[in-house]
Design a protein around this motif. Structure first.
Motif, PDB file in Angstrom:
ATOM      1  N   LYS A 155       2.126  10.384  -5.410  1.00 60.26           N
ATOM      2  CA  LYS A 155       1.129  11.160  -6.145  1.00 60.26           C
ATOM      3  C   LYS A 155       1.320  11.086  -7.657  1.00 60.26           C
ATOM      4  O   LYS A 155       0.399  11.406  -8.413  1.00 60.26           O
ATOM      5  CB  LYS A 155       1.167  12.618  -5.685  1.00 60.26           C
ATOM      6  N   ALA A 156       2.495  10.683  -8.086  1.00 59.81           N
ATOM      7  CA  ALA A 156       2.752  10.602  -9.529  1.00 59.81           C
ATOM      8  C   ALA A 156       2.165   9.339 -10.146  1.00 59.81           C
ATOM      9  O   ALA A 156       2.058   9.225 -11.361  1.00 59.81           O
ATOM     10  CB  ALA A 156       4.255  10.652  -9.791  1.00 59.81           C
ATOM     11  N   ARG A 178       0.797  -1.225   0.000  1.00 59.01           N
ATOM     12  CA  ARG A 178       0.000   0.000   0.000  1.00 59.01           C
ATOM     13  C   ARG A 178       0.834   1.281   0.000  1.00 59.01           C
ATOM     14  O   ARG A 178       0.338   2.340  -0.394  1.00 59.01           O
ATOM     15  CB  ARG A 178      -0.914   0.018   1.229  1.00 59.01           C
ATOM     16  N   THR A 179       2.082   1.203   0.399  1.00 57.44           N
ATOM     17  CA  THR A 179       2.929   2.401   0.408  1.00 57.44           C
ATOM     18  C   THR A 179       3.001   3.081  -0.958  1.00 57.44           C
ATOM     19  O   THR A 179       2.945   4.318  -1.049  1.00 57.44           O
ATOM     20  CB  THR A 179       4.338   2.039   0.912  1.00 57.44           C
ATOM     21  N   PRO A 180       3.113   2.328  -2.074  1.00 59.74           N
ATOM     22  CA  PRO A 180       3.173   2.990  -3.386  1.00 59.74           C
ATOM     23  C   PRO A 180       1.952   3.842  -3.710  1.00 59.74           C
ATOM     24  O   PRO A 180       2.033   4.736  -4.565  1.00 59.74           O
ATOM     25  CB  PRO A 180       3.302   1.815  -4.361  1.00 59.74           C
ATOM     26  N   LEU A 181       0.812   3.592  -3.051  1.00 57.60           N
ATOM     27  CA  LEU A 181      -0.383   4.390  -3.323  1.00 57.60           C
ATOM     28  C   LEU A 181      -0.180   5.866  -3.012  1.00 57.60           C
ATOM     29  O   LEU A 181      -0.849   6.731  -3.580  1.00 57.60           O
ATOM     30  CB  LEU A 181      -1.562   3.875  -2.483  1.00 57.60           C
ATOM     31  N   SER A 237     -10.002   3.289  -7.873  1.00 60.32           N
ATOM     32  CA  SER A 237     -10.956   3.714  -6.855  1.00 60.32           C
ATOM     33  C   SER A 237     -10.672   2.995  -5.547  1.00 60.32           C
ATOM     34  O   SER A 237     -10.864   3.566  -4.463  1.00 60.32           O
ATOM     35  CB  SER A 237     -12.391   3.427  -7.317  1.00 60.32           C
ATOM     36  N   ARG A 238     -10.181   1.752  -5.625  1.00 60.81           N
ATOM     37  CA  ARG A 238      -9.810   1.021  -4.411  1.00 60.81           C
ATOM     38  C   ARG A 238      -8.668   1.736  -3.695  1.00 60.81           C
ATOM     39  O   ARG A 238      -8.662   1.859  -2.476  1.00 60.81           O
ATOM     40  CB  ARG A 238      -9.400  -0.410  -4.776  1.00 60.81           C
ATOM     41  N   GLY A 239      -7.692   2.196  -4.470  1.00 57.53           N
ATOM     42  CA  GLY A 239      -6.566   2.914  -3.885  1.00 57.53           C
ATOM     43  C   GLY A 239      -6.980   4.235  -3.266  1.00 57.53           C
ATOM     44  O   GLY A 239      -6.504   4.614  -2.190  1.00 57.53           O
ATOM     45  N   GLU A 240      -7.872   4.956  -3.933  1.00 61.76           N
ATOM     46  CA  GLU A 240      -8.354   6.234  -3.402  1.00 61.76           C
ATOM     47  C   GLU A 240      -9.089   6.022  -2.076  1.00 61.76           C
ATOM     48  O   GLU A 240      -8.937   6.810  -1.135  1.00 61.76           O
ATOM     49  CB  GLU A 240      -9.278   6.908  -4.421  1.00 61.76           C
ATOM     50  N   ARG A 241      -9.880   4.969  -2.015  1.00 64.84           N
ATOM     51  CA  ARG A 241     -10.602   4.670  -0.772  1.00 64.84           C
ATOM     52  C   ARG A 241      -9.624   4.368   0.358  1.00 64.84           C
ATOM     53  O   ARG A 241      -9.806   4.828   1.504  1.00 64.84           O
ATOM     54  CB  ARG A 241     -11.543   3.474  -0.987  1.00 64.84           C
TER      55      ARG A 241
END
Length: 349
Positions: A226-227, A220-223, A232-236
């Motif tokens: 910002k580049a 999850r760290t790569p989420l 939508s799963r990552g945004e949540r």
């Protein structure tokens, strides 16, 4: 798969997925799978591990849902037969499997073009004590269809094949489950039958936060780059990490009550696990990231398999001058520390 790549990822098992395709093709051909077809599917290693370790998934349930999704005669019933939101989600997932089967097959064929197992192991080992895991065997990995996720059980890693298409980085998701698998091999805490049920339920919450939080550092760290594009799963996930301080305050309040009401601990702890999004993933990630930033990766690794140390180490970071991190109260930290002696170590560190 080329001849030179045939030796790669020899711990991967595709029998569940291959048998699933045969069941799907039977429906698509206008027939119904036989009892032996279903038995063959659900006796493959991946499904056996799923049924043995996840109380939600059972063979009769998946048979019902697969039939609803793929039997042409059930087309009119699909909009009304799902009994709840979870059933509706899974039915939609199974329909997407059919729609995206070419993508899934392409992904699976490409698994052996690279050392996926080695990559997953390397990523998982970054947050594991190497002296304890370096000599352990790689986990057996089964690819099946169940939900857009993966599981790291004590005997096997199970990954949904469509998750490999849908997730931002499916191989880091696999590494996350490798972390769970290896952690289970070295975990020192034992929920002995003599432990009070209320204390056991509290420990389950603490362990969920610790184990998922640390493993989420892998995938999850790569989420937070910002580049990089995000699903939508990552945004949540990012939104819930941002809300983690509020959940930590809620967790602190409930644990403080648990400390003074032993008879209510079981229900309070179960309620807390329901309150925490995704069983504590984002809260645990928030805490694990704070530990890594404040004290370094080694301090995170030292907490693997020890939820009590994880909470104590987070509190140590919070106590640093100038910290703006949400803190657990003294009552809660004392309560969590008191539970340490309740659970017997399987072996000395």
């Amino acid at each position: 798969m080329s001849r030179e790549n045939a030796h790669r990822n020899t711990n991967f098992d595709l029998t569940g997925l291959e048998t699933f395709w045969k069941v799907l093709e039977t429906f698509e051909g206008g027939s119904k799978p036989s009892r032996s077809d279903w038995r063959r599917l659900f006796s493959t290693p991946g499904y056996k591990a799923l049924f043995q370790n996840d109380p939600f998934f059972r063979a009769p349930y998946l048979k019902k849902m697969f039939t609803l999704a793929y039997d042409p005669s059930k087309a009119k019933e699909r909009g009304t037969c799902a009994e709840n939101e979870r059933d509706q989600y899974l039915l939609s997932h199974y329909m997407h499997v059919k729609e995206r089967k070419d993508e899934i097959r392409s992904l699976v064929e490409g698994l052996f073009d690279r050392d996926v197992n080695g990559e997953a192991r390397k990523a998982a080992f970054r947050y594991l004590p190497l002296r304890k895991v370096s000599n352990l065997d790689d986990p057996p990995v089964s690819f099946i269809i169940f939900k857009s996720d993966a599981r790291g059980f004590s005997t096997r890693v199970v990954m949904d094949a469509l998750a490999g298409v849908e997730w931002d980085d499916p191989f880091l998701l696999l590494a996350h489950e490798y972390h769970h698998y290896y952690r289970r091999q070295i975990c020192t805490w034992d929920r002995d039958k003599g432990v009070d049920e209320g204390d056991k339920q509290v420990e389950i919450v603490l362990e969920s936060v610790e184990s998922e939080g640390i493993a989420d550092l892998i995938n999850r760290t790569p989420l937070f780059d910002k580049a990089r594009p995000r699903s939508s799963r990552g945004e949540r996930y990012i939104r819930l990490v941002e809300e983690a301080p509020q959940f930590i305050k809620a967790m602190d309040g409930i644990l403080a009550v648990c400390s003074t009401m032993p008879d209510a601990r079981k229900d309070l702890a179960r309620g807390l696990l329901e309150i925490l999004p995704d069983g504590g993933h984002q809260v645990g990630f928030f805490m694990a990231r704070a530990i890594e930033k404040g004290l370094g990766r080694k301090s995170v690794v030292d907490c693997v398999g020890d939820p009590f140390r994880f909470f104590a180490t987070y509190s140590k970071v919070v106590s640093n001058p100038g910290s703006t991190l949400p803190a657990f109260s003294e009552r809660t930290t004392s309560f969590v520390e008191s539970l340490r002696g309740t659970f017997m170590l399987k072996s000395p560190d």
